[in-house]
Design a protein around this motif. Sequence first.
Motif, PDB file in Angstrom:
ATOM      1  N   LEU A  17     -21.124  -7.177  90.887  1.00  0.00           N
ATOM      2  CA  LEU A  17     -21.728  -5.925  90.455  1.00  0.00           C
ATOM      3  C   LEU A  17     -22.266  -6.004  89.032  1.00  0.00           C
ATOM      4  CD1 LEU A  17     -19.078  -3.525  91.999  1.00  0.00           C
ATOM      5  CD2 LEU A  17     -21.338  -4.123  92.908  1.00  0.00           C
ATOM      6  N   VAL A  18     -21.991  -7.109  88.351  1.00  0.00           N
ATOM      7  CA  VAL A  18     -22.406  -7.291  86.966  1.00  0.00           C
ATOM      8  C   VAL A  18     -23.930  -7.308  86.846  1.00  0.00           C
ATOM      9  CG1 VAL A  18     -22.351  -8.907  85.017  1.00  0.00           C
ATOM     10  CG2 VAL A  18     -20.306  -8.548  86.389  1.00  0.00           C
ATOM     11  N   HIS A  19     -24.595  -7.913  87.826  1.00  0.00           N
ATOM     12  CA  HIS A  19     -26.049  -8.047  87.764  1.00  0.00           C
ATOM     13  C   HIS A  19     -26.792  -6.886  88.430  1.00  0.00           C
ATOM     14  CE1 HIS A  19     -24.572 -12.179  87.149  1.00  0.00           C
ATOM     15  NE2 HIS A  19     -25.568 -12.206  86.273  1.00  0.00           N
ATOM     16  N   SER A  20     -26.066  -5.874  88.849  1.00  0.00           N
ATOM     17  CA  SER A  20     -26.670  -4.729  89.533  1.00  0.00           C
ATOM     18  C   SER A  20     -27.493  -3.894  88.572  1.00  0.00           C
ATOM     19  CB  SER A  20     -25.585  -3.843  90.142  1.00  0.00           C
ATOM     20  OG  SER A  20     -24.831  -4.569  91.072  1.00  0.00           O
ATOM     21  N   LYS A  21     -28.636  -3.482  89.037  1.00  0.00           N
ATOM     22  CA  LYS A  21     -29.518  -2.637  88.238  1.00  0.00           C
ATOM     23  C   LYS A  21     -29.222  -1.162  88.543  1.00  0.00           C
ATOM     24  CE  LYS A  21     -32.757  -5.871  86.915  1.00  0.00           C
ATOM     25  NZ  LYS A  21     -31.909  -6.870  86.386  1.00  0.00           N
TER      26      LYS A  21
END
Length: 160
Positions: A17-21
């Motif tokens: 979820l770290v790279h979720s926009k």
Amino acid sequence: MIRLYHGSNMKIEAPDLVHSKPFKDFGSGFYLSPDKQQAWDMAFQKVSQTKEGKAEVTEFLFDESVMSSEQLKVLSFPDYCDEWALFVLANRDKRAMHPIHDYDIVYGPIADDGVTYQLRRYEGGVISLSRLVEELKYAKGITFQYFFGTERALQQLKKL
């Protein structure tokens, strides 16, 4: 078990979820499609937008029985409807406090990319809610997406 696909400009080793926009249809999360071609389309779009990497589709297995179990908090929109449109608009609204919901998984149609423009028209009273639903329908026909918004949800995915 069903196969789900994630299109990106890189291969996904492990979903996170770290790279979720933020401000996507169902909020900030990891999105997948049951349609492999749709995932490829998204991958090419991502490469075109970022000018980085190459189009990649990562495949996952998902036991969709959890959608109807008590294990996870799930929201499902089987078709375009008023509730779906309002949910998408709330998630896309940059003025609202985010996240706007605490669902682990959300399933429903993809909104057309003109969401921000349509939001302004709806909020300004230019179009009705029923017209908004029609205008948010994805131009390429109804296609669905799965949103995985929590670590508990991501644990349900098995990378192939």
